[in-house]
Write an enzyme that holds these catalytic residues in place. Structure first.
Site, PDB file in Angstrom:
ATOM      1  N   THR A  76      -7.641  -3.560  -2.211  1.00 19.33           N
ATOM      2  CA  THR A  76      -8.756  -3.694  -3.278  1.00 19.33           C
ATOM      3  C   THR A  76      -7.512  -5.071  -3.980  1.00 19.33           C
ATOM      4  O   THR A  76      -8.888  -6.153  -4.095  1.00 19.33           O
ATOM      5  CB  THR A  76      -8.089  -2.656  -4.457  1.00 19.33           C
ATOM      6  OG1 THR A  76      -8.378  -1.166  -4.440  1.00 19.33           O
ATOM      7  CG2 THR A  76      -8.329  -2.795  -5.763  1.00 19.33           C
ATOM      8  N   SER A 127      -6.492  -2.652   5.137  1.00 27.63           N
ATOM      9  CA  SER A 127      -5.322  -2.369   4.367  1.00 27.63           C
ATOM     10  C   SER A 127      -4.384  -1.557   5.198  1.00 27.63           C
ATOM     11  O   SER A 127      -5.420  -0.295   6.084  1.00 27.63           O
ATOM     12  CB  SER A 127      -6.092  -1.706   3.548  1.00 27.63           C
ATOM     13  OG  SER A 127      -4.554  -0.822   2.605  1.00 27.63           O
ATOM     14  N   CYS A 180     -12.287  10.204  -7.259  1.00 29.27           N
ATOM     15  CA  CYS A 180     -11.924  11.469  -7.302  1.00 29.27           C
ATOM     16  C   CYS A 180     -12.710  12.136  -8.146  1.00 29.27           C
ATOM     17  O   CYS A 180     -13.097  12.077  -9.461  1.00 29.27           O
ATOM     18  CB  CYS A 180     -10.336  11.748  -8.823  1.00 29.27           C
ATOM     19  SG  CYS A 180      -9.950  13.055  -8.609  1.00 29.27           S
TER      20      CYS A 180
HETATM   21  N1  PLP Z   1     -12.078  -1.170   0.493  1.00 29.36           N
HETATM   22  C1  PLP Z   1     -12.698   0.299   1.049  1.00 29.36           C
HETATM   23  C2  PLP Z   1     -13.575   0.743   1.697  1.00 29.36           C
HETATM   24  C3  PLP Z   1     -10.942   1.894   0.787  1.00 29.36           C
HETATM   25  O1  PLP Z   1     -11.151   2.537   1.783  1.00 29.36           O
HETATM   26  C4  PLP Z   1     -10.525   1.664   0.150  1.00 29.36           C
HETATM   27  C5  PLP Z   1      -9.168   2.881  -0.340  1.00 29.36           C
HETATM   28  O2  PLP Z   1      -9.902   3.967  -0.767  1.00 29.36           O
HETATM   29  C6  PLP Z   1     -10.046   0.248  -0.515  1.00 29.36           C
HETATM   30  C7  PLP Z   1     -10.898  -0.640  -0.200  1.00 29.36           C
HETATM   31  C8  PLP Z   1      -8.946  -0.138  -1.451  1.00 29.36           C
HETATM   32  O3  PLP Z   1      -7.812  -0.512  -0.393  1.00 29.36           O
HETATM   33  P1  PLP Z   1      -6.274  -0.715  -1.050  1.00 29.36           P
HETATM   34  O4  PLP Z   1      -5.758   0.920  -0.936  1.00 29.36           O
HETATM   35  O5  PLP Z   1      -5.457  -1.126   0.239  1.00 29.36           O
HETATM   36  O6  PLP Z   1      -6.293  -0.718  -1.917  1.00 29.36           O
END
Ligand code: PLP
Length: 375
Positions: free
Chosen positions: A72, A199, A326
């Site tokens: 994120t 991530s 959610c």
């Molecule tokens: N982008 C995608 C495609 C994801 O699946 C997620 C996680 O849910 C994220 C971004 C966010 O990642 P992080 O939890 O490292 O902020």
């Protein structure tokens, strides 16, 4: 009651080797990596070794990997910096991106009045590349932001094709590769993507750590103000133990990538076959050749089951989800499902079943038996 975890696109269980690595790092590399005395130098050299290892695993150079608190943050940073530093006036994205991309883009649109265009998504959940080309024929400075693997339906973007198109039209290309890193081989020296993010918690590493790949000589700046960590690009003391855990997890994932992928693909095929036998009218959302780890299905149940399904399965000890955000208790489909299904099909319960190497046929059997009882 055996608990069944089938929500690995949300997060994955940490590997014991990763936990061990992190404990060791907390014990021995606790110094501040910016400190110049021995404790600091030990932490710093461990961290730089991690950077080098991740770079080798992804075929890029160590300077191109910047540690962040997760995807994120990395997405927000890249998108914002593209506007403020690279002076892009337009972002092309799609309506099926993760909110960690869609929401920062909306914020940037509001703040900087940039143009935002959404590339068409075909009914099978893939990007219409001819539309991307059409959009790129307008000439203002542009960033294209398209995810590598969709986190809800598992469709795979042809990274190389998109990178070529972007190069042809001199647009920057950013890809959120959270759902593909550690699962699909990525060679950053072969694909001309400018920015990519990953991530750790999606590949059996710890939460709260990730990285951005920033192609060398792409002059982006930090959006945070503080110290000189990460060459000033990401101020804040680096989370050395998290970075150590992430590196270990990525090493294990990539070194076992093919065997894991084949095992998970077989399990997914088994799940499809079991679901089709139990519910002949089940429909797979997204195209058939999507990533092995994600299976999104529309169940031929009555519409009133839609909002309750995750709860009912949870009561039987089974974790699945209806999408990334959610949506518990809501009949509304996720933004991804809303984009690809007809209004009528959106009312049916669609669920995301997402696998890891730890899942077994027994997990699938328990899910199918539970669904039969709910039907
Ligand atoms: N982008 C995608 C495609 C994801 O699946 C997620 C996680 O849910 C994220 C971004 C966010 O990642 P992080 O939890 O490292 O902020």
């Amino acid at each position: 009651m055996k608990k069944v975890y089938l929500d690995n696109a949300a997060t994955t269980p940490m590997l014991p080797e990763v936990i061990e690595e992190m404990v060791q790092s907390m014990n021995s590399d606790f110094g501040n990596p910016s400190a110049t005395y021995g404790f600091g130098r030990t932490a710093k050299s461990k961290m730089e070794l991690c950077r080098k290892t991740i770079a080798q695993l992804l075929s890029c150079s160590a300077q191109e990997i910047i540690f962040t608190s997760g995807a994120t943050e990395a997405n927000n940073w890249i998108l914002r910096s593209a506007v403020t530093t690279l002076k892009v006036e337009r972002i092309i994205t799609s309506k099926i991106e993760h909110h960690a991309v869609l929401h920062p883009i909306l914020a940037l649109q509001k703040e900087f009045d940039i143009q935002v265009d959404y590339v068409d998504i075909l009914p099978n959940g893939t990007v219409k590349l001819s539309h991307l080309t059409d959009l790129l024929s307008q000439t203002q400075p542009t960033l294209v932001s398209l995810m590598h693997v969709n986190n809800e339906i598992g469709t795979i973007l042809p990274l190389d094709d998109v990178a070529q198109i972007c190069k042809q039209y001199q647009a920057y290309f950013h890809s959120d590769a959270v759902q593909s890193i550690g699962k699909i081989a990525i060679k950053l020296n072969e694909v001309s993507v400018d920015f990519m993010v990953g991530s750790a918690h999606k590949f059996h590493g710890p939460k709260g750590v990730g990285f951005a790949f920033i192609r060398k000589q792409t002059p982006i700046q930090s959006i945070l103000f503080g110290g000189e960590q990460e060459k000033g690009l990401r101020p804040g003391t680096e989370a050395t133990h998290q970075i150590a855990g992430m590196t270990k997890a990525l090493q294990i994932a990539i070194n076992n990538l093919e065997v894991n992928y084949t095992t998970i693909q077989q399990l997914k095929s088994y799940a499809v076959q079991r679901l089709k036998t139990a519910f002949p009218d089940v429909i797979i959302n997204g195209e058939s050749k999507n990533i092995a780890t994600i299976l999104n299905v529309q169940l031929p149940f009555s519409n009133d089951k839609t909002s309750m399904l995750p709860f009912l399965l949870d009561m039987k000890g089974i974790a699945i989800s209806r999408g990334s955000a959610c949506q518990s208790g809501s009949n509304l489909p996720s933004h991804v499902i809303a984009e690809i299904l007809s209004p009528e099909a959106q009312l049916k319960p669609s669920i995301r079943i997402s696998f890891s190497k730890f899942n077994t046929q027994e997990d699938v059997d328990l899910l199918v038996e539970a669904l039969k009882m709910i039907e």
